[in-house]
Design a protein around this motif. Structure first.
Motif, PDB file in Angstrom:
ATOM      1  N   GLY A   1       0.790  -1.225   0.000  1.00 34.19           N
ATOM      2  CA  GLY A   1       0.000   0.000   0.000  1.00 34.19           C
ATOM      3  C   GLY A   1       0.822   1.276   0.000  1.00 34.19           C
ATOM      4  O   GLY A   1       0.545   2.204  -0.753  1.00 34.19           O
ATOM      5  N   TRP A   2       1.850   1.343   0.822  1.00 35.65           N
ATOM      6  CA  TRP A   2       2.613   2.590   0.922  1.00 35.65           C
ATOM      7  C   TRP A   2       3.405   2.855  -0.357  1.00 35.65           C
ATOM      8  O   TRP A   2       3.513   3.997  -0.794  1.00 35.65           O
ATOM      9  CB  TRP A   2       3.522   2.570   2.143  1.00 35.65           C
ATOM     10  N   CYS A   3       3.956   1.814  -0.974  1.00 37.82           N
ATOM     11  CA  CYS A   3       4.695   2.008  -2.227  1.00 37.82           C
ATOM     12  C   CYS A   3       3.757   2.459  -3.342  1.00 37.82           C
ATOM     13  O   CYS A   3       4.103   3.330  -4.138  1.00 37.82           O
ATOM     14  CB  CYS A   3       5.385   0.718  -2.649  1.00 37.82           C
ATOM     15  N   VAL A   4       2.580   1.866  -3.379  1.00 35.99           N
ATOM     16  CA  VAL A   4       1.603   2.244  -4.397  1.00 35.99           C
ATOM     17  C   VAL A   4       1.151   3.681  -4.170  1.00 35.99           C
ATOM     18  O   VAL A   4       1.018   4.461  -5.116  1.00 35.99           O
ATOM     19  CB  VAL A   4       0.402   1.274  -4.392  1.00 35.99           C
ATOM     20  N   GLY A   5       0.945   4.050  -2.905  1.00 31.06           N
ATOM     21  CA  GLY A   5       0.551   5.428  -2.585  1.00 31.06           C
ATOM     22  C   GLY A   5       1.611   6.433  -2.992  1.00 31.06           C
ATOM     23  O   GLY A   5       1.297   7.488  -3.570  1.00 31.06           O
ATOM     24  N   VAL A   6       2.873   6.124  -2.709  1.00 26.49           N
ATOM     25  CA  VAL A   6       3.971   7.013  -3.098  1.00 26.49           C
ATOM     26  C   VAL A   6       4.051   7.117  -4.624  1.00 26.49           C
ATOM     27  O   VAL A   6       4.211   8.207  -5.175  1.00 26.49           O
ATOM     28  CB  VAL A   6       5.313   6.510  -2.508  1.00 26.49           C
ATOM     29  N   ALA A   7       3.911   5.980  -5.313  1.00 27.59           N
ATOM     30  CA  ALA A   7       3.977   5.995  -6.775  1.00 27.59           C
ATOM     31  C   ALA A   7       2.833   6.814  -7.375  1.00 27.59           C
ATOM     32  O   ALA A   7       3.038   7.575  -8.323  1.00 27.59           O
ATOM     33  CB  ALA A   7       3.947   4.566  -7.311  1.00 27.59           C
ATOM     34  N   LEU A   8       1.639   6.684  -6.816  1.00 28.86           N
ATOM     35  CA  LEU A   8       0.511   7.469  -7.319  1.00 28.86           C
ATOM     36  C   LEU A   8       0.700   8.959  -7.050  1.00 28.86           C
ATOM     37  O   LEU A   8       0.364   9.795  -7.896  1.00 28.86           O
ATOM     38  CB  LEU A   8      -0.800   6.976  -6.713  1.00 28.86           C
ATOM     39  N   ALA A   9       1.250   9.295  -5.874  1.00 28.42           N
ATOM     40  CA  ALA A   9       1.508  10.705  -5.565  1.00 28.42           C
ATOM     41  C   ALA A   9       2.548  11.291  -6.528  1.00 28.42           C
ATOM     42  O   ALA A   9       2.396  12.420  -7.012  1.00 28.42           O
ATOM     43  CB  ALA A   9       1.974  10.850  -4.122  1.00 28.42           C
ATOM     44  N   LEU A  10       3.591  10.531  -6.813  1.00 24.20           N
ATOM     45  CA  LEU A  10       4.610  10.991  -7.755  1.00 24.20           C
ATOM     46  C   LEU A  10       4.051  11.089  -9.174  1.00 24.20           C
ATOM     47  O   LEU A  10       4.415  12.000  -9.926  1.00 24.20           O
ATOM     48  CB  LEU A  10       5.820  10.064  -7.718  1.00 24.20           C
TER      49      LEU A  10
ATOM     50  N   ARG B   1      10.174  20.825 -17.310  1.00 27.47           N
ATOM     51  CA  ARG B   1      10.356  19.527 -17.970  1.00 27.47           C
ATOM     52  C   ARG B   1      11.289  18.633 -17.165  1.00 27.47           C
ATOM     53  O   ARG B   1      11.045  17.440 -16.992  1.00 27.47           O
ATOM     54  CB  ARG B   1      10.902  19.762 -19.377  1.00 27.47           C
ATOM     55  N   PHE B   2      12.355  19.204 -16.632  1.00 29.22           N
ATOM     56  CA  PHE B   2      13.305  18.445 -15.810  1.00 29.22           C
ATOM     57  C   PHE B   2      12.627  17.926 -14.553  1.00 29.22           C
ATOM     58  O   PHE B   2      12.802  16.764 -14.176  1.00 29.22           O
ATOM     59  CB  PHE B   2      14.514  19.316 -15.460  1.00 29.22           C
ATOM     60  N   ILE B   3      11.859  18.761 -13.883  1.00 31.92           N
ATOM     61  CA  ILE B   3      11.168  18.348 -12.658  1.00 31.92           C
ATOM     62  C   ILE B   3      10.156  17.252 -12.970  1.00 31.92           C
ATOM     63  O   ILE B   3      10.038  16.265 -12.227  1.00 31.92           O
ATOM     64  CB  ILE B   3      10.502  19.560 -11.977  1.00 31.92           C
ATOM     65  N   SER B   4       9.429  17.384 -14.070  1.00 29.90           N
ATOM     66  CA  SER B   4       8.448  16.370 -14.456  1.00 29.90           C
ATOM     67  C   SER B   4       9.126  15.028 -14.726  1.00 29.90           C
ATOM     68  O   SER B   4       8.661  13.981 -14.259  1.00 29.90           O
ATOM     69  CB  SER B   4       7.688  16.829 -15.698  1.00 29.90           C
ATOM     70  N   ASP B   5      10.226  15.049 -15.461  1.00 29.70           N
ATOM     71  CA  ASP B   5      10.957  13.811 -15.737  1.00 29.70           C
ATOM     72  C   ASP B   5      11.535  13.209 -14.464  1.00 29.70           C
ATOM     73  O   ASP B   5      11.555  11.986 -14.296  1.00 29.70           O
ATOM     74  CB  ASP B   5      12.074  14.063 -16.752  1.00 29.70           C
ATOM     75  N   THR B   6      11.991  14.055 -13.551  1.00 24.34           N
ATOM     76  CA  THR B   6      12.516  13.575 -12.279  1.00 24.34           C
ATOM     77  C   THR B   6      11.433  12.868 -11.480  1.00 24.34           C
ATOM     78  O   THR B   6      11.666  11.794 -10.910  1.00 24.34           O
ATOM     79  CB  THR B   6      13.110  14.743 -11.462  1.00 24.34           C
ATOM     80  N   PHE B   7      10.245  13.443 -11.412  1.00 22.02           N
ATOM     81  CA  PHE B   7       9.140  12.794 -10.707  1.00 22.02           C
ATOM     82  C   PHE B   7       8.801  11.441 -11.336  1.00 22.02           C
ATOM     83  O   PHE B   7       8.532  10.467 -10.624  1.00 22.02           O
ATOM     84  CB  PHE B   7       7.892  13.673 -10.698  1.00 22.02           C
ATOM     85  N   ASN B   8       8.822  11.362 -12.652  1.00 23.81           N
ATOM     86  CA  ASN B   8       8.540  10.082 -13.318  1.00 23.81           C
ATOM     87  C   ASN B   8       9.598   9.038 -12.984  1.00 23.81           C
ATOM     88  O   ASN B   8       9.270   7.874 -12.743  1.00 23.81           O
ATOM     89  CB  ASN B   8       8.458  10.272 -14.835  1.00 23.81           C
ATOM     90  N   GLU B   9      10.857   9.422 -12.973  1.00 25.36           N
ATOM     91  CA  GLU B   9      11.928   8.472 -12.656  1.00 25.36           C
ATOM     92  C   GLU B   9      11.847   8.005 -11.210  1.00 25.36           C
ATOM     93  O   GLU B   9      12.021   6.816 -10.916  1.00 25.36           O
ATOM     94  CB  GLU B   9      13.300   9.092 -12.941  1.00 25.36           C
ATOM     95  N   VAL B  10      11.601   8.919 -10.286  1.00 25.38           N
ATOM     96  CA  VAL B  10      11.486   8.546  -8.875  1.00 25.38           C
ATOM     97  C   VAL B  10      10.281   7.626  -8.675  1.00 25.38           C
ATOM     98  O   VAL B  10      10.334   6.674  -7.902  1.00 25.38           O
ATOM     99  CB  VAL B  10      11.405   9.804  -7.980  1.00 25.38           C
ATOM    100  N   ARG B  11       9.192   7.891  -9.398  1.00 24.58           N
ATOM    101  CA  ARG B  11       8.014   7.016  -9.331  1.00 24.58           C
ATOM    102  C   ARG B  11       8.364   5.612  -9.794  1.00 24.58           C
ATOM    103  O   ARG B  11       7.993   4.626  -9.168  1.00 24.58           O
ATOM    104  CB  ARG B  11       6.897   7.578 -10.191  1.00 24.58           C
ATOM    105  N   ASP B  12       9.109   5.512 -10.894  1.00 27.75           N
ATOM    106  CA  ASP B  12       9.498   4.194 -11.398  1.00 27.75           C
ATOM    107  C   ASP B  12      10.368   3.446 -10.391  1.00 27.75           C
ATOM    108  O   ASP B  12      10.211   2.238 -10.210  1.00 27.75           O
ATOM    109  CB  ASP B  12      10.235   4.327 -12.726  1.00 27.75           C
ATOM    110  N   VAL B  13      11.273   4.153  -9.734  1.00 31.42           N
ATOM    111  CA  VAL B  13      12.121   3.517  -8.728  1.00 31.42           C
ATOM    112  C   VAL B  13      11.286   3.064  -7.537  1.00 31.42           C
ATOM    113  O   VAL B  13      11.458   1.954  -7.028  1.00 31.42           O
ATOM    114  CB  VAL B  13      13.241   4.488  -8.280  1.00 31.42           C
ATOM    115  N   ALA B  14      10.360   3.891  -7.091  1.00 29.82           N
ATOM    116  CA  ALA B  14       9.538   3.539  -5.937  1.00 29.82           C
ATOM    117  C   ALA B  14       8.620   2.369  -6.247  1.00 29.82           C
ATOM    118  O   ALA B  14       8.340   1.552  -5.368  1.00 29.82           O
ATOM    119  CB  ALA B  14       8.713   4.750  -5.496  1.00 29.82           C
ATOM    120  N   PHE B  15       8.162   2.251  -7.460  1.00 25.85           N
ATOM    121  CA  PHE B  15       7.186   1.222  -7.813  1.00 25.85           C
ATOM    122  C   PHE B  15       7.832  -0.031  -8.392  1.00 25.85           C
ATOM    123  O   PHE B  15       7.162  -1.047  -8.552  1.00 25.85           O
ATOM    124  CB  PHE B  15       6.185   1.799  -8.823  1.00 25.85           C
TER     125      PHE B  15
END
Length: 133
Positions: free
Chosen positions: A28-37, A79-93
């Motif tokens: 649950g917590w990983c999914v929540g973090v990924a959805l927030a990102l 654009r950099f911030i958006s890509d960073t959020f996507n990468e962090v989401r992929d790592v978290a999920f």
């Protein structure tokens, strides 16, 4: 015969959906973090028009050179911030995805191993195993 096939297909879809829901609840917590990102990564590019408006407001009477420069820099940062959020989401999920896929593969092959020999002889499931190797 077609209704039986559709019914079996629907049953399998519900079983897969139930299994995926259990996996989401287990992590649950990983999914929540990924959805927030994911939400943050989608909202950041939407903020660019607001950023551009502030640039124009702060410059008052923008010159021909400064506005495009600030707009390009602002777009690059967004654009950099958006890509960073996507990468962090992929790592978290990624851990959730890998564990869920590994569990699903183990369950699938376990189910295939528990089927009778007649089933395997009629459907040539050995070809499936050779293909997956």
């Amino acid at each position: 015969m077609a209704s039986k096939t559709n019914s079996a297909s629907g049953n399998v879809k519900w079983r897969i959906a139930a299994y995926l829901w259990q996996a989401v609840r287990a992590h649950g917590w990983c999914v929540g973090v990924a959805l927030a990102l994911l939400l943050a990564a989608r909202l950041v590019p939407v903020s660019f028009p607001v950023l551009r408006k502030r640039i124009v407001d702060e410059l008052g009477a923008p010159t021909v050179v400064t506005l495009p420069v600030f707009a390009i820099l602002g777009y690059a940062v967004v654009r950099f911030i958006s890509d960073t959020f996507n990468e962090v989401r992929d790592v978290a999920f990624s851990e959730v995805t890998q564990r869920t896929m590994a569990d699903l593969i183990v369950r699938t092959f376990s189910h295939l191993h528990h089927l009778c020999a007649r089933f395997h002889a009629q459907r040539e499931t050995g070809a499936v195993i050779r293909d997956t190797e």
